[in-house]
Enzyme design. Structure first.
Site, PDB file in Angstrom:
ATOM      1  N   HIS A  53      42.012  40.266  37.086  1.00 19.67           N
ATOM      2  CA  HIS A  53      43.095  40.735  36.223  1.00 19.67           C
ATOM      3  C   HIS A  53      44.243  41.203  37.115  1.00 19.67           C
ATOM      4  O   HIS A  53      44.089  41.219  38.358  1.00 19.67           O
ATOM      5  CB  HIS A  53      42.624  41.872  35.301  1.00 19.67           C
ATOM      6  CG  HIS A  53      41.874  42.956  35.997  1.00 19.67           C
ATOM      7  ND1 HIS A  53      42.447  43.774  36.938  1.00 19.67           N
ATOM      8  CD2 HIS A  53      40.578  43.348  35.925  1.00 19.67           C
ATOM      9  CE1 HIS A  53      41.554  44.618  37.389  1.00 19.67           C
ATOM     10  NE2 HIS A  53      40.399  44.380  36.807  1.00 19.67           N
ATOM     11  N   ALA A  54      45.333  41.568  36.503  1.00 16.76           N
ATOM     12  CA  ALA A  54      46.466  42.143  37.248  1.00 16.76           C
ATOM     13  C   ALA A  54      46.804  43.487  36.620  1.00 16.76           C
ATOM     14  O   ALA A  54      46.385  43.783  35.492  1.00 16.76           O
ATOM     15  CB  ALA A  54      47.674  41.200  37.194  1.00 16.76           C
TER      16      ALA A  54
END
Ligand code: TYD
Length: 139
Positions: A53-54
């Site tokens: 994810h970011a």
């Protein structure tokens, strides 16, 4: 400067001592932000992947306190892999980079410090959403 260019392996101070070695890190000193939170990942079964994810705002500093693992970063175009395997080297990961942790060795321990408190709304969990947001920032 692009966020991927701000990624940096930072060597922490180390005091070698016959009684055992010591390293440390301080906010806004070795770590290029003010530390608000620490968490750690441990007992990772072989072959598992964490992350993927970011973060919109969270900047992180990642250390392999024990064992080794890879941090794989993607800026939307290109993937870069960093192997962490010493307790006195850490990886600075700015916000807005897709990241995953993988290749954990047996008994590895990942310590991660962040500039913000945990907030599930800071996560971008879909890679296409990440790319769209990245492109919007560029405009
Ligand atoms: P998550 O960041 O989703 O782990 P990964 O990306 O490696 O899969 O976190 C897993 C769970 O832990 C999630 O339910 C939220 C919780 N969590 C906290 O409560 N505080 C924290 O600081 C972190 C990092 C996670």
């Amino acid at each position: 400067m692009k966020n991927i260019n701000k990624v940096e392996i930072i060597e922490l101070p180390k005091f070698l001592d016959d009684r055992g070695n010591l390293s440390f890190m301080e906010s806004d000193n070795q770590i290029p932000f003010c530390i608000k939170r620490a968490y750690w990942i441990y007992d990772v079964p072989g072959g598992e992947i964490r992350g993927s994810h970011a973060f919109k705002k969270s900047k992180e500093f990642i250390i392999a306190l024990s064992g080794s693992f890879d941090v794989v970063l993607n800026d939307g175009n290109k993937e870069t892999r960093f192997n962490l395997n010493r307790s006195y080297f850490g990886l600075y990961v700015p916000n807005m980079l897709w990241r995953r942790l993988e290749n954990f060795s047996t008994n590895s321990l990942a310590l991660i410090v962040s500039n913000i408190s945990y907030n599930k709304h800071d996560y971008i969990t879909d890679f296409n959403d990440f790319k769209i947001l990245k492109d919007e920032i560029k405009k």
